[in-house]
Design an enzyme around this catalytic site. Structure first.
Site: not given
Length: 952
Positions: A181, A366
């Site tokens: 990412e 997360e």
């Protein structure tokens, strides 16, 4: 997650290379270049490009990737093969996809059972390749492209990169991990590397028997010749940035959640004992999210009729892995979340209360992404906040339930203050803002997307009610599962919510809410209101003037810049809240115009807007309003909540910055802090007062600096003296103790220095084996690091320790030392990355820059090593942004302003880029100059008066 990607240069300077077809081999970078030339006997020049846009065309879309990766952890390279199943949406003879630093040695089109070679046209400036077919690929058909490729393992922290760790015996072990990412999957395999191109992935990884391989899904198959090939089950549809794989010698511990999900934590073998806390936290948090969202983890399958009913898939595991080299905090890869070691590993004897809280919050973040970001993904990076703002917000929602003892409510306000610091600058950006290239995308991973996004969501939840808000976001997740969304999709899911009267419990206070200018059955235009918060930058300043029962309200943009023209044209729909001296009821008023008037039932002694600071705005109390609130704090500060007290401290000092309130009025309010005992207002007091003397440190104003430091110590002396050198108390009490004792030692408060010195002598005499209370150990190490002998002993302890928490605290102490030669040395060591890992260089550099003996050396180091820093951490990344803004953050002279401007102008000249962090740094210095020129004489006069009063 906040991750860094590849340096991108604007402009279309295209290198066109047609590759011959040849076998896949693992090669070095130099060999790769030579091989590339050798297999490219001709180059087509002046050929019209099939595509000239940074965004991929929509002619085809990927359906499924069959990916084989074979890393070599000895030669530090990898080979790969990928076959991508495609649906053809438009007739085309060129398939455009992403590839960065990959040597593609073979490319074929598979269609109707036949295989055709493809020519490969490289477009390096766009990080793209065009696969050229001699025949037209017909719309409506399905086909596949097969690509064989090779590359080196990256030496940075993104793509498919090398990581190392050192065992207790000094042996160096190598592993390979991924960080994709936002735009680095293209560095590991050719792919359609945009979030909207979701597909299924079947991943195979070849490895040696001594290693283990992890990916998003489970399964293992063994091949001959001592090589193992792990076949991972086909994933659900997901974006390329969520793909992950890890090849290492890690070991794991596991537990099963109440919902039947097997959860494992992977670490270096010698650190597995530090994984227990993270495992327990992950189990609790995953169970919470499954219940809260009413959507099962890990990978629910939507029914064929596309209704809101979900069919749970068989119980699949989720893994958490602690990576020795990791640029930021963590990454939400679906089913395989990866973390920096300090963000996952915890030792109850060495880790502080703050570290326990931080680890829990990161895991919560997360795991929230498994729904917000993974199951439902933003269409494009302009709406990154839909991922990150929600995950940040859900940290607090989840941890407050799963770990109430961590008192997470005491830190949310700090996130909003952090966001406002950035959002108060003219260089800020809307929550949802246009981005195109990788550098611009990187810059989106900032406090606006994370903290402001979370604070705006908190404000909306407070306005709608927790239940109504929850129902809306569950509707959003169900409606858009496995799909991509834009911000308006979220607002549509929250539309048609009715207002209702409600009562809530805040600590020991029962609070009733009532609406002033809205009816209970009114339907809210959520999108109309929230677009004002996400489509324009900044935040509002509400001015309040009370005249009898009449309360006059006005709004304008709060802006620190001297350019007043940039405050015009802004209008927010603001869900105001307020309380008065007459009632604990929280009243609400929706302000949608520049000015308005509300009427109270009767006259009041005081009024406080933005109750508990649930709103993302600040308030200015005109016509004696600040005097009234200051008097209230002096007489009975407990009449207001701790969040309200903290927000008043923040607001009045922010108003000093724009000239709305004189400095002496803000300092008068701060006097009440001598009676304050709660962590949030105390910490906010430090946040406003400490930067004042930090400005003086860099202006060589020793006398005034000493006066200011003395005032702060005296202000909190009683509270400091109350602290014990233990781990006793609640988490918030322990966190406050850690800060107070460290501050007292830094400022040379003799009782603290004496105690810390005695503890350090005992600890050193025991050769570091004596157990120190973890909450006060940083203060002890700080005092020890002041002498060369103590510094060297601490560094040797750092070198040989396997405890992440201990290393973190020692590193902080080493970089706070007054020994300038040691400071320069540790920065160099961090750059080399042998003993002090390069991942820690940013924190080392920033810490040295805050040190009055080191700030000049930090700035010199940044300038001397800028090119190496950018190569390692990536231009546009939040890491580089933090370095730039923090290292220059306390400069306040025109000479330094010009030096900073000149340096970055020379470095960015010709790139076509304007880094937002450089604009922020320059704005901050300009603001510091204005502040000091105007306020230093006022500050000296006020401190002199206080000194005279104390002597009387």
């Amino acid at each position: 997650m906040e991750l860094q990607t590849l340096l991108y240069f604007c402009g279309l300077q295209v290198l066109v290379v047609i590759l011959n077809l040849c076998p896949s081999v693992a090669v070095t970078e130099k060999q790769s270049e030579e091989k590339h030339k050798a297999t490219s006997p001709f180059t087509i020049k002046n050929q019209a490009l099939p595509w000239d846009n940074i965004r991929l065309p929509q002619a085809v879309k990927p359906l499924h990737y069959d990916l084989l990766i074979h890393p070599n952890l000895t030669s530090l390279d990898f080979t790969g093969f990928v076959q991508i199943q495609l649906e053809v949406l438009q007739e085309t003879s060129a398939i455009i996809l992403h590839s960065k630093d990959l040597h593609i040695s073979k490319a074929e089109l598979v269609e109707s059972g036949r295989t055709h070679p493809l020519q490969v046209l490289e477009l390096p400036s766009n990080q793209q390749v065009a696969l050229l077919s001699s025949d037209v690929i017909v719309k409506g058909r399905q086909c596949a492209v097969s690509l064989t490729f090779a590359a080196n393992l990256s030496e940075t922290f993104h793509g498919f990169y090398k990581s190392t760790y050192r065992t207790r015996n000094g042996d160096v072990r190598v592993l390979a991990s991924t960080q994709f990412e936002p735009t680095s999957a293209r560095s590991a395999f050719p792919c359609f590397d945009e979030p909207a191109f979701k597909a299924n992935f079947s991943i195979r990884i070849r490895r040696e028997a001594r290693h283990v391989a992890l990916s998003n899904m489970p399964r293992t198959v063994e091949l001959p010749d001592g090589i193992l090939e792990d076949h991972f089950d086909t994933s659900v549809k997901m974006s390329t940035y969520l793909v992950a794989f890890l090849v290492s010698d890690f070991v794991s511990i596991s537990k099963t959640s109440l919902h039947g999900v097997k959860i494992s934590v992977y670490t270096e073998p010698e650190k597995i004992s530090q994984a227990e806390f993270a495992l327990d936290a992950a189990v609790k948090l995953l169970d919470f999210y499954e219940d809260y969202f009413d959507i099962p983890y890990p990978l629910p399958k939507q029914a064929e009729d596309q209704t809101s009913e979900f069919i749970p898939s068989p119980s699949l595991p989720t893994d958490l892995a602690a990576i020795p080299d990791f640029q930021v905090g963590a990454m939400e890869n679906w089913g395989l979340t990866t973390y920096r070691e300090s963000a996952l590993l915890f030792d109850p004897t060495k880790s502080s209360a703050s570290e326990k809280l931080g680890i829990t919050m990161i895991i919560a973040h997360e795991l929230a992404h498994q729904w917000f970001g993974n199951l439902v993904t933003m269409q494009w990076w302009n709406d990154l906040w839909l991922n990150e703002g929600f995950a940040k917000f859900m940290e607090f929602v989840s941890v407050s339930v799963t770990h109430p003892e961590l008192q997470v409510e005491d830190i949310f306000l700090d996130k909003c203050f952090s966001a406002m610091e950035v959002d108060a600058l003219s260089s800020s950006h809307p929550v949802s803002t246009h981005v195109e290239n990788p550098t611009q995308i990187e810059e989106m991973f900032d406090d606006v997307s994370y903290e402001k996004g979370a604070c705006v969501l908190n404000m909306l939840q407070d306005f709608l009610s927790a239940d109504a808000f929850k129902n809306g976001i569950v509707r959003y997740l169900r409606r858009y599962s496995y799909k991509n969304t834009v911000t308006s999709d979220l607002w549509n899911s929250l539309t048609n919510v009715s207002l209702c009267e409600r009562i809530s419990l805040h600590g020991d206070r029962v609070i009733r809410y009532s609406w002033h200018n809205l009816m209970a059955d009114d339907k809210l235009d959520v999108q109309g209101m929230m677009d004002t918060w996400t489509l324009q930058e900044g935040f509002p300043l509400i001015s309040v003037e009370v005249k009898g029962r009449e309360v006059r309200l006005s709004q304008e943009r709060y802006l620190k810049s001297a350019e007043s023209s940039k405050t015009s044209g802004f209008l927010w729909h603001i869900p105001l809240t307020y309380m008065t001296s007459k009632s604990s009821t929280v009243h609400r008023f929706l302000l949608t115009t520049k000015t308005d008037v509300l009427y109270l039932p009767g006259e009041v002694d005081w009024i406080k807007f933005n109750v508990d600071m649930n709103g993302y705005y600040i308030v200015h109390y005109e016509a004696g309003g600040w005097d009234t609130l200051t008097d209230l704090l002096q007489r009975n500060h407990m009449a207001l909540s701790s969040n309200d007290r903290a927000s008043l401290i923040s607001s009045i000092f922010q108003l000093v910055s724009i000239g709305e309130v004189p400095l002496d009025k803000a300092l008068d309010l701060s006097l009440y802090l001598s009676k304050e005992r709660h962590i949030m207002p105390v910490m906010q007091g430090f946040s406003e007062l400490v930067p004042l003397y930090k400005l003086m440190e860099k202006r060589d104003m020793e006398d005034l600096e000493k006066q200011m430091k003395g005032y702060i110590v005296n202000l909190f002396r009683d509270l400091i003296d109350l602290q014990s050198w233990t781990n006793d108390g609640s988490v918030s009490e322990r966190r406050l103790r850690s800060y107070l004792l460290l501050f007292a030692c830094v400022r040379g408060y003799q009782p603290c220095v004496d105690k810390a010195t005695a503890l350090f002598v005992k600890w050193k005499k025991s050769n570091g084996t004596m157990s120190l209370p973890s909450d006060v150990s940083l203060a002890v190490y700080f005092v020890g690091a002041r002498s060369p002998e103590g510094w060297d002993f601490l560094f040797e302890t750092y070198r040989h320790s396997l405890y992440t928490s201990l290393k973190f605290q020692i590193k902080a102490a080493l970089t706070s030392s007054p020994l300038t030669e040691k400071l320069r040395w540790i920065m160099e060591q961090s750059l080399e990355g042998d003993v002090v890992k390069t991942q820690d260089l940013p924190s080392v550099l920033v810490s040295v820059s805050k040190n009055p003996k080191g700030y000049k050396h930090a700035w010199d180091f940044l300038r001397a090593n800028w090119d190496r820093l950018v190569k390692k951490f990536e231009l546009g990344s939040q890491t580089i942004a933090n370095i730039v803004t923090e290292v220059t953050g306390s400069y306040s002279t025109k000479e330094m302003l010009e030096e900073v401007r000149s340096f970055f102008s020379s470095k960015l000249e010709g790139t076509g880029m304007e880094l937002r962090c450089v604009q922020q740094a320059l704005e901050n210095i300009e603001e510091n100059i204005r502040w000091t020129d105007k306020n230093l004489p006022l500050l000296k006069a006020w401190l002199d008066r206080q000194g005279s009063l104390q002597r009387e």
